[in-house]
Design an enzyme around this catalytic site. Structure first.
Site, PDB file in Angstrom:
ATOM      1  N   GLY A 401       4.635  -2.533   4.311  1.00  0.00           N
ATOM      2  CA  GLY A 401       4.740  -2.508   2.806  1.00  0.00           C
ATOM      3  C   GLY A 401       3.997  -1.767   2.417  1.00  0.00           C
ATOM      4  O   GLY A 401       3.971  -0.804   2.389  1.00  0.00           O
ATOM      5  N   HIS A 403       1.499  -1.852   1.028  1.00  0.00           N
ATOM      6  CA  HIS A 403      -0.063  -1.715   1.474  1.00  0.00           C
ATOM      7  C   HIS A 403      -0.574  -0.511   2.708  1.00  0.00           C
ATOM      8  O   HIS A 403      -1.290   0.274   2.616  1.00  0.00           O
ATOM      9  CB  HIS A 403      -0.698  -3.398   2.600  1.00  0.00           C
ATOM     10  CG  HIS A 403      -2.250  -3.196   2.593  1.00  0.00           C
ATOM     11  ND1 HIS A 403      -3.046  -2.271   3.440  1.00  0.00           N
ATOM     12  CD2 HIS A 403      -2.939  -3.300   1.502  1.00  0.00           C
ATOM     13  CE1 HIS A 403      -4.152  -2.830   3.210  1.00  0.00           C
ATOM     14  NE2 HIS A 403      -4.533  -3.054   2.032  1.00  0.00           N
ATOM     15  N   CYS A 404       0.589  -0.798   3.457  1.00  0.00           N
ATOM     16  CA  CYS A 404       0.956  -0.101   4.307  1.00  0.00           C
ATOM     17  C   CYS A 404       1.810   1.130   4.364  1.00  0.00           C
ATOM     18  O   CYS A 404       1.044   2.364   4.984  1.00  0.00           O
ATOM     19  CB  CYS A 404       2.398  -0.602   5.210  1.00  0.00           C
ATOM     20  SG  CYS A 404       1.813  -1.902   6.442  1.00  0.00           S
ATOM     21  N   MET A 405       2.494   1.747   3.022  1.00  0.00           N
ATOM     22  CA  MET A 405       2.321   3.422   2.316  1.00  0.00           C
ATOM     23  C   MET A 405       1.012   3.542   1.346  1.00  0.00           C
ATOM     24  O   MET A 405       1.622   4.847   0.754  1.00  0.00           O
ATOM     25  CB  MET A 405       3.526   2.834   1.422  1.00  0.00           C
ATOM     26  CG  MET A 405       5.130   2.475   2.681  1.00  0.00           C
ATOM     27  SD  MET A 405       6.119   2.468   1.181  1.00  0.00           S
ATOM     28  CE  MET A 405       6.365   1.242   0.139  1.00  0.00           C
ATOM     29  N   SER A 406       0.641   2.971   1.980  1.00  0.00           N
ATOM     30  CA  SER A 406      -0.557   3.297   1.060  1.00  0.00           C
ATOM     31  C   SER A 406      -2.169   3.693   1.693  1.00  0.00           C
ATOM     32  O   SER A 406      -2.227   3.231   2.337  1.00  0.00           O
ATOM     33  CB  SER A 406      -1.228   2.459  -0.041  1.00  0.00           C
ATOM     34  OG  SER A 406      -1.934   1.542  -0.191  1.00  0.00           O
TER      35      SER A 406
END
Length: 414
Positions: A401, A403-406
């Protein structure tokens, strides 16, 4: 570009800068035969995924967040060495961690990459992978069938790279270069090493915590690392992070500088299964006193506190409910826990799978979420959390999501 600030001491203070990678042609190199091995459950539509990602970037830009792109930083690091030795070493290291062990294959691919004149094009080609069909007919015999598959590739793509959270983590003003659990993601670490060892903004200026290199026993991934406050780092013991690796990282954080306010590391044991692959897939922070949590972990959670008195790591089990533990270590009188999916076990499983518990805080009480998690989003809004809703279908196929993509580079330090 020689001045890039690294300072992250929490999950929720105002986000100032971030490193991203937009998923591109590497998604086109997922096929039914390799998608499971490359950690995908389905084949995304690349153009639609890119469009969804552009919306994510626009939300960040609208909030004044400075964006750096991973591929640009790697290219700048390579171009900073006029001798070309950094580029040659980087290519050879990349092929080594990709486990290209056949000398003829390695030599061919090294020459293939060295012949790409622009460093940015080189990096993007590495991420994309190399199709056999794009090679001259005379060389195709070099690349035999691998993994029992009808393998179409001389070198695998890296379709998980848009989850920039995992290969490395900013902790305080230091960098943890992580050791990845799956071979599908191990090559991503080569980009982190290139950036922080060779980019002019970081070379010889940043404290680096490097994993043991023992992928079998000591893997740790960034999705398991959450910064509760300057004094407390929470790390998940999960499918992809081992307790031994947490101890190794904790000792490095305590002894090498750059995290002078750190007092403890909390190791949160969560079930070791793909749906709960990282701590941030079941638990993220929304505000100083508010978290979203998948109810499936509450009853089985074991927490260990790691401290470093008298020059020696010590561990003890922490007892209490999740609320009690979080109150104790965040100095809050009361903690609000929002259940992903609410009280329905069906909604909880559905929305956790679709990353309802994986949020990215832009500021205290203001987060980016996937719009599709309607139950969880309503509960957050009822608690006064401001939501920036990202409509996705294709990005979610990679099991990650906002958070994972940052990879936050800097947040306000209050």
């Amino acid at each position: 570009m020689t001045n890039i600030k690294l300072q992250v001491n929490s999950e929720v203070d105002r986000l100032r800068s971030i490193m991203l990678h937009k998923p591109q042609a590497e998604l086109d190199n997922l096929v039914p035969d390799n998608m499971k091995r490359l950690l995908f459950d389905d084949l995304p539509d690349t153009l639609m995924a890119g469009s969804e990602y552009d919306q994510y970037v626009q939300i960040l830009k609208d909030q004044g967040v400075k964006i750096y792109y991973l591929e640009n930083l790697v290219a700048e690091a390579l171009d900073a060495d006029p001798t070309g030795k950094c580029r040659e070493d980087f290519i050879l290291n990349f092929l080594q961690v990709h486990q290209v062990t056949d000398p003829a294959q390695r030599n061919y691919l090294a020459d293939y990459f060295l012949a790409i004149p622009q460093s940015l094009d080189l990096v993007l080609q590495m991420v994309k992978g190399v199709r056999k069909e794009d090679l001259p007919a005379s060389t195709k015999a070099l690349f035999r069938m691998r993994n029992g598959e009808n393998d179409f590739f001389a070198l695998d793509p890296l379709p998980n790279l848009y989850f920039t959270r995992d290969p490395f983590t900013i902790i305080g003003n230091t960098v943890s270069i992580n050791t990845m659990y799956s071979q599908a993601r191990v090559p991503e670490v080569a980009f982190a090493e290139c950036i922080f060892h060779h980019h002019p903004a970081f070379k010889d200026q940043v404290v680096i915590h490097q994993g043991t290199g023992d992928q079998g026993l000591s893997h740790v991934e960034g999705g398991d690392i959450l910064l509760l406050n300057p004094e407390t780092v929470a790390i998940g013991v999960s499918q992809r992070t081992r307790f031994e690796a947490i101890l190794y990282l904790a000792e490095s954080l305590f002894t090498r500088g750059g995290t002078q306010d750190l007092r403890r590391v909390l190791a949160f044991e969560i079930p070791s299964k793909r749906a709960y692959m990282h701590l941030d897939t079941v638990f993220t922070q929304l505000d100083t006193d508010c978290f979203v949590v998948h109810p499936g972990i509450e009853g089985v959670l074991t927490v260990h506190e790691i401290t470093y008195p008298n020059g020696l790591c010590q561990t003890k089990e922490v007892h209490g409910t999740l609320e009690e533990i979080l109150c104790r270590y965040t100095d809050q009188d009361k903690i609000r826990l929002i259940k992903c999916g609410g009280d329905s076990p069906v909604d909880a499983e559905r929305e956790q799978w679709n990353d309802g518990a994986n949020t990215l805080a832009l500021a205290p009480g203001e987060v980016i979420v996937y719009a599709r998690n309607h139950v969880t989003n309503r509960l957050m809004e009822a608690e006064g959390i401001k939501l920036h809703k990202l409509g996705v279908s294709e990005l979610a196929r990679g099991r990650g999501g906002p958070h994972c993509m940052s990879m936050p580079f800097s947040r306000d330090f209050l």
